[in-house]
Scaffold this motif. Sequence first.
Motif, PDB file in Angstrom:
ATOM      1  N   VAL A  67       0.876  -1.170   0.000  1.00  8.61           N
ATOM      2  CA  VAL A  67       0.000   0.000   0.000  1.00  8.61           C
ATOM      3  C   VAL A  67       0.915   1.222   0.000  1.00  8.61           C
ATOM      4  CG1 VAL A  67      -1.802   1.285   1.222  1.00  8.61           C
ATOM      5  CG2 VAL A  67      -1.791  -1.216   1.314  1.00  8.61           C
ATOM      6  N   SER A  68       0.686   2.115  -0.954  1.00 11.91           N
ATOM      7  CA  SER A  68       1.526   3.304  -1.050  1.00 11.91           C
ATOM      8  C   SER A  68       1.074   4.374  -0.064  1.00 11.91           C
ATOM      9  CB  SER A  68       1.489   3.866  -2.466  1.00 11.91           C
ATOM     10  OG  SER A  68       0.264   4.551  -2.688  1.00 11.91           O
ATOM     11  N   ARG A  69       1.881   5.414   0.077  1.00 10.66           N
ATOM     12  CA  ARG A  69       1.524   6.548   0.938  1.00 10.66           C
ATOM     13  C   ARG A  69       0.251   7.225   0.430  1.00 10.66           C
ATOM     14  NH1 ARG A  69       5.582   9.929  -0.373  1.00 10.66           N
ATOM     15  NH2 ARG A  69       6.729   8.351  -1.508  1.00 10.66           N
ATOM     16  N   LYS A  70       0.008   7.129  -0.880  1.00 10.07           N
ATOM     17  CA  LYS A  70      -1.182   7.759  -1.475  1.00 10.07           C
ATOM     18  C   LYS A  70      -2.385   6.820  -1.502  1.00 10.07           C
ATOM     19  CE  LYS A  70       1.479  10.933  -4.297  1.00 10.07           C
ATOM     20  NZ  LYS A  70       1.796  11.372  -5.670  1.00 10.07           N
ATOM     21  N   GLY A  71      -2.226   5.602  -0.963  1.00 11.06           N
ATOM     22  CA  GLY A  71      -3.348   4.675  -0.873  1.00 11.06           C
ATOM     23  C   GLY A  71      -3.498   3.703  -2.033  1.00 11.06           C
ATOM     24  N   ALA A  72      -2.518   3.681  -2.954  1.00  8.79           N
ATOM     25  CA  ALA A  72      -2.560   2.702  -4.047  1.00  8.79           C
ATOM     26  C   ALA A  72      -2.300   1.317  -3.466  1.00  8.79           C
ATOM     27  CB  ALA A  72      -1.528   3.048  -5.111  1.00  8.79           C
ATOM     28  N   VAL A  73      -2.972   0.306  -4.019  1.00  9.03           N
ATOM     29  CA  VAL A  73      -3.028  -1.011  -3.383  1.00  9.03           C
ATOM     30  C   VAL A  73      -2.574  -2.124  -4.319  1.00  9.03           C
ATOM     31  CG1 VAL A  73      -4.589  -2.679  -2.268  1.00  9.03           C
ATOM     32  CG2 VAL A  73      -4.962  -0.235  -1.954  1.00  9.03           C
ATOM     33  N   GLY A  74      -1.885  -3.107  -3.726  1.00  4.25           N
ATOM     34  CA  GLY A  74      -1.608  -4.366  -4.404  1.00  4.25           C
ATOM     35  C   GLY A  74      -0.433  -4.349  -5.349  1.00  4.25           C
ATOM     36  N   LEU A  75      -0.332  -5.429  -6.118  1.00  2.00           N
ATOM     37  CA  LEU A  75       0.794  -5.652  -7.012  1.00  2.00           C
ATOM     38  C   LEU A  75       1.017  -4.507  -7.994  1.00  2.00           C
ATOM     39  CD1 LEU A  75       0.182  -9.413  -7.863  1.00  2.00           C
ATOM     40  CD2 LEU A  75       2.063  -8.482  -6.497  1.00  2.00           C
ATOM     41  N   MET A  76      -0.058  -4.047  -8.621  1.00  2.00           N
ATOM     42  CA  MET A  76       0.075  -3.018  -9.652  1.00  2.00           C
ATOM     43  C   MET A  76      -0.260  -1.630  -9.119  1.00  2.00           C
ATOM     44  SD  MET A  76      -0.963  -5.037 -13.129  1.00  2.00           S
ATOM     45  CE  MET A  76      -0.163  -3.822 -14.174  1.00  2.00           C
ATOM     46  N   GLN A  77      -0.401  -1.536  -7.783  1.00  2.00           N
ATOM     47  CA  GLN A  77      -0.607  -0.265  -7.091  1.00  2.00           C
ATOM     48  C   GLN A  77      -1.716   0.577  -7.709  1.00  2.00           C
ATOM     49  OE1 GLN A  77       1.496   1.057  -4.026  1.00  2.00           O
ATOM     50  NE2 GLN A  77       0.739  -1.032  -4.089  1.00  2.00           N
ATOM     51  N   LEU A  78      -2.910   0.019  -7.685  1.00  2.00           N
ATOM     52  CA  LEU A  78      -4.081   0.715  -8.200  1.00  2.00           C
ATOM     53  C   LEU A  78      -4.733   1.527  -7.095  1.00  2.00           C
ATOM     54  CD1 LEU A  78      -5.535  -2.316 -10.156  1.00  2.00           C
ATOM     55  CD2 LEU A  78      -4.407  -0.314 -11.158  1.00  2.00           C
ATOM     56  N   SER A  79      -5.069   2.775  -7.409  1.00  2.00           N
ATOM     57  CA  SER A  79      -5.823   3.553  -6.429  1.00  2.00           C
ATOM     58  C   SER A  79      -7.241   2.998  -6.420  1.00  2.00           C
ATOM     59  CB  SER A  79      -5.828   5.038  -6.800  1.00  2.00           C
ATOM     60  OG  SER A  79      -6.636   5.257  -7.931  1.00  2.00           O
ATOM     61  N   PRO A  80      -7.891   2.987  -5.262  1.00  2.00           N
ATOM     62  CA  PRO A  80      -9.254   2.463  -5.209  1.00  2.00           C
ATOM     63  C   PRO A  80     -10.200   3.139  -6.207  1.00  2.00           C
ATOM     64  CG  PRO A  80      -8.376   2.602  -3.009  1.00  2.00           C
ATOM     65  CD  PRO A  80      -7.371   3.269  -3.919  1.00  2.00           C
ATOM     66  N   SER A  81     -10.072   4.444  -6.402  1.00  2.00           N
ATOM     67  CA  SER A  81     -10.980   5.126  -7.338  1.00  2.00           C
ATOM     68  C   SER A  81     -10.728   4.671  -8.786  1.00  2.00           C
ATOM     69  CB  SER A  81     -10.858   6.638  -7.218  1.00  2.00           C
ATOM     70  OG  SER A  81      -9.546   7.055  -7.518  1.00  2.00           O
ATOM     71  N   THR A  82      -9.473   4.525  -9.170  1.00  2.00           N
ATOM     72  CA  THR A  82      -9.151   4.043 -10.515  1.00  2.00           C
ATOM     73  C   THR A  82      -9.615   2.606 -10.680  1.00  2.00           C
ATOM     74  OG1 THR A  82      -7.265   5.542 -10.700  1.00  2.00           O
ATOM     75  CG2 THR A  82      -7.274   3.633 -12.174  1.00  2.00           C
ATOM     76  N   ALA A  83      -9.379   1.784  -9.665  1.00  2.00           N
ATOM     77  CA  ALA A  83      -9.783   0.379  -9.727  1.00  2.00           C
ATOM     78  C   ALA A  83     -11.304   0.259  -9.857  1.00  2.00           C
ATOM     79  CB  ALA A  83      -9.293  -0.371  -8.498  1.00  2.00           C
TER      80      ALA A  83
END
Length: 187
Positions: A67-83
Motif C-alpha cells: 500500500v503506497s503513501r497515497k493509498g494505491a493497493v496491491g501488485l500493480m498499485q491501483l488507487s481504489p478510485s481508478t480500480a
Amino acid sequence: MKKKVIIIVLLIVFLLFFERFYFFVLKQIYPLKFSESISKYSSEIGVDPYLICAIIKSESNFNQYAVSRKGAVGLMQLSPSTAKWIAQKLKTEYVEDSLYNPDYNIRLGSWYIKYLIDYYSGDTKLAVAAYNAGMTNVNKWLSIRKRSTIEITEIPFKETNYFVKRVFKSYEMYKKLYPKAFKNTDY
C-alpha cells in the motif's frame, strides 16, 4: 604451455560459474511471481506480459499487500478510485479488499495499462508515464509542448521520470532473464 592451459581452463570454469551466479543474483533482484495470472490476463487483454512484470516490479516489487503513501493497493498499485472505474468498464464487481488478490489486481492493472497504451496511440512510454502521474498531467505536458509525444528526459515530474526509466529497465531485464516464461509476446 601446461600452465597456460590450466589458467585458461580455470578461467573458463570461473566464467561459467560467474555467469550462473550472475543470473541467479539478477533473478533475485528481478523475481517472477504470479506468472500464471500475468500470462492469462496479458493474453486475454492483449498487452505485453513483460511490461506487466516490469510495472509490478516497479510498483510493488511483487508484494501483493503493498500500500503506497497515497493509498494505491496491491501488485500493480491501483488507487481504489481508478480500480473502481476499471471494474465498471470491465463490468465486474468492485471489492476494494480484492485489490490484494493477485488475479484481480493483475486483471485490472493489465486492462488499465492497455487502455492507456491505446489512448496514447501505442506510445508505451506515455502510457507508463500516465500510469504513474495520471492522464491529466501527461496530456498537459503534451499540450505545453504542442506535440503528440515527449522524451523521458522531458517528463517534468522527477518521480514519474524515474518511474518510466525504472519500468523500461525492468522490462528489458525480464525479457532477458525469462525469455520463455510467456508463450505469446507479440504486442
